[in-house]
Write an enzyme that holds these catalytic residues in place. Structure first.
Site, PDB file in Angstrom:
ATOM      1  N   SER A   1      -7.504   6.932  -0.383  1.00  0.00           N
ATOM      2  CA  SER A   1      -7.240   5.504  -0.281  1.00  0.00           C
ATOM      3  C   SER A   1      -8.151   4.975   0.811  1.00  0.00           C
ATOM      4  O   SER A   1      -8.048   5.382   1.970  1.00  0.00           O
ATOM      5  CB  SER A   1      -5.770   5.244   0.074  1.00  0.00           C
ATOM      6  OG  SER A   1      -5.530   3.858   0.226  1.00  0.00           O
ATOM      7  N   SER A   2      -9.072   4.096   0.440  1.00  0.00           N
ATOM      8  CA  SER A   2     -10.109   3.652   1.376  1.00  0.00           C
ATOM      9  C   SER A   2      -9.520   2.878   2.547  1.00  0.00           C
ATOM     10  O   SER A   2      -8.407   2.348   2.484  1.00  0.00           O
ATOM     11  CB  SER A   2     -11.126   2.773   0.652  1.00  0.00           C
ATOM     12  OG  SER A   2     -11.774   3.474  -0.379  1.00  0.00           O
ATOM     13  N   GLN A   3     -10.293   2.801   3.611  1.00  0.00           N
ATOM     14  CA  GLN A   3      -9.913   2.026   4.790  1.00  0.00           C
ATOM     15  C   GLN A   3      -9.738   0.565   4.394  1.00  0.00           C
ATOM     16  O   GLN A   3     -10.629  -0.031   3.790  1.00  0.00           O
ATOM     17  CB  GLN A   3     -11.005   2.172   5.841  1.00  0.00           C
ATOM     18  CG  GLN A   3     -10.646   1.643   7.200  1.00  0.00           C
ATOM     19  CD  GLN A   3     -11.717   1.980   8.231  1.00  0.00           C
ATOM     20  OE1 GLN A   3     -12.740   2.586   7.910  1.00  0.00           O
ATOM     21  NE2 GLN A   3     -11.492   1.581   9.464  1.00  0.00           N
TER      22      GLN A   3
ATOM     23  N   ARG B   1       0.830  -1.216   0.000  1.00  0.00           N
ATOM     24  CA  ARG B   1       0.000   0.000   0.000  1.00  0.00           C
ATOM     25  C   ARG B   1       0.860   1.261   0.000  1.00  0.00           C
ATOM     26  O   ARG B   1       0.484   2.271  -0.599  1.00  0.00           O
ATOM     27  CB  ARG B   1      -0.922  -0.008   1.239  1.00  0.00           C
ATOM     28  CG  ARG B   1      -1.971   1.115   1.209  1.00  0.00           C
ATOM     29  CD  ARG B   1      -2.735   1.219   2.510  1.00  0.00           C
ATOM     30  NE  ARG B   1      -3.884   2.109   2.414  1.00  0.00           N
ATOM     31  CZ  ARG B   1      -4.476   2.676   3.455  1.00  0.00           C
ATOM     32  NH1 ARG B   1      -4.019   2.448   4.682  1.00  0.00           N
ATOM     33  NH2 ARG B   1      -5.516   3.471   3.284  1.00  0.00           N
TER      34      ARG B   1
END
Length: 375
Positions: A89-91, A40
């Site tokens: 950036s999503s959880q 990530r």
């Protein structure tokens, strides 16, 4: 990337996967492997905190804060336009929930269309699981597409990354067995249904998307027909972007000062996510502002609609409003339905698409329903 950074990042990813598995958000071993392998931090080299300050891997004074944040279960704002957050950036826990709910299968040639490339991290997870040629991802922002393509290459993935208006899907590479949207929609674009593969059971083409503030999963049942249900829990995403941006005004108009009237909606209902889900379906794009007590519960509220309707709920339980329609009456109608049916959560609702008509219903297709307005 230095060897030390790569090793430290791998260790932190493993810790995150263990945490997501322990919480029940990540149960599929194949997706666990994808989250462990896909870095990530490569896709989020910087983000913005709640003050708008940039937290970056490239700045010594923020590097440690950046490294910790990208390996935590946090949503991170990655793009701002005119001071407002426009991409994130999503959880990871929500990403894991969505990817598992997508119901992909390995080794059967499934093709997935992702609406909303963003950082490219989700596309990398899909490509790791299904292979580069099986993943198509589109976004309407040239800068995001360029950056995502470069970061995907750096991480070793090469899905189809395309600059396109996601409202229209991507017909050139259709049909798709799965379509996943990482942006909020108010109704399902007809092009998505047309580009789904035909089939039966889990082989039927399926769409997973945040509609309102919950996830809906539907399958194709005809040329422009589809049906499915909402999943439990909430899902809060930025809206689908296309040629023109519709939404709340950047400057809130003045509040109404006319005659106050009683209302059936208590201020506490405005903090109820189940009720707010229904509101998000029937009145999308509302702009809310609250007064909170010492425990964080609403005591009063103001709400603006994009069409100019405005309402204010006062601490004494009365409401004033103005505009082209009675916004608060719509919210009261929804609240009566909500309480009369034992305060249902999103999982009790479904969606039926029949050509130009899209209807959200409660409990069964013949139950109480609301026709979606096409945006």
């Amino acid at each position: 990337m230095t060897t030390h950074l790569a090793e430290a990042a791998a260790a932190r990813r493993a810790e995150l996967v263990q945490s997501l598995a322990a919480s029940g958000d990540l149960t599929d071993p194949a997706w666990q492997a994808a989250f462990e392998r896909v870095p990530r931090h490569v896709f989020v080299p910087y983000f913005y905190d709640h003050t708008g300050r940039r937290i970056s891997a490239y700045e010594a004074e923020t590097r440690d804060q950046w490294f910790d944040a990208v390996h935590e279960d946090r949503a991170l704002v990655t793009h701002r336009t005119d001071g407002a957050a426009t991409s994130s950036s999503s959880q990871p826990s929500l990403m894991a929930t969505m990817l598992e709910a997508l119901r992909v299968e390995d080794g059967v040639g499934m093709k997935v269309l992702e609406i909303g490339t963003g950082t490219g991290y989700n596309a990398a997870l899909l490509a790791h699981r299904l292979g580069n040629g099986s993943v198509v991802t589109v976004d309407t922002e040239p800068d995001l597409v360029t950056a995502a393509r470069a970061r995907l290459t750096e991480a070793g993935y090469e899905p189809h990354v395309l600059l396109a208006d996601g409202t229209y899907g991507h017909p050139d590479l259709a049909p798709y067995h799965r379509i996943i949207a990482t942006c909020r929609i108010d109704s399902v674009p007809p092009a998505w249904v047309r580009q789904l593969a035909y089939g039966t059971g889990t082989d039927a083409g399926q769409i997973l998307a945040p509609l309102g503030n919950a996830l809906v999963r539907i399958h194709r049942t005809g040329p422009l027909q589809a049906e499915g249900r909402f999943l439990p829990g909430g899902a809060y995403f930025m809206p689908l972007r296309h040629g023109t941006t519709a939404g709340v005004p950047t400057r809130r108009p003045a509040l109404p000062t006319g005659q106050a009237r009683p209302t059936d909606i208590p201020a506490s209902a405005l903090a109820d996510n189940a009720y707010r889900f229904l509101v998000s379906v029937i009145e999308p794009h509302l702009d809310w502002q609250y007064d909170l007590d010492d425990t964080g519960k609403p005591t009063a509220a103001r709400v603006w609609s994009p069409d100019g309707a405005i309402a204010a709920l006062h601490p004494d339980g009365t409401v004033t409003e103005t505009g082209p329609h009675s916004l608060w009456s719509r919210l009261e109608d929804a609240y009566r339905t909500f309480t009369e049916h034992e305060e249902p959560g999103p999982e009790r609702y479904g969606l039926t698409i029949d050509n130009d008509v899209q209807r959200v219903w409660l409990d069964a297709p013949g139950g109480p329903g609301w026709e979606l307005r096409r945006g």
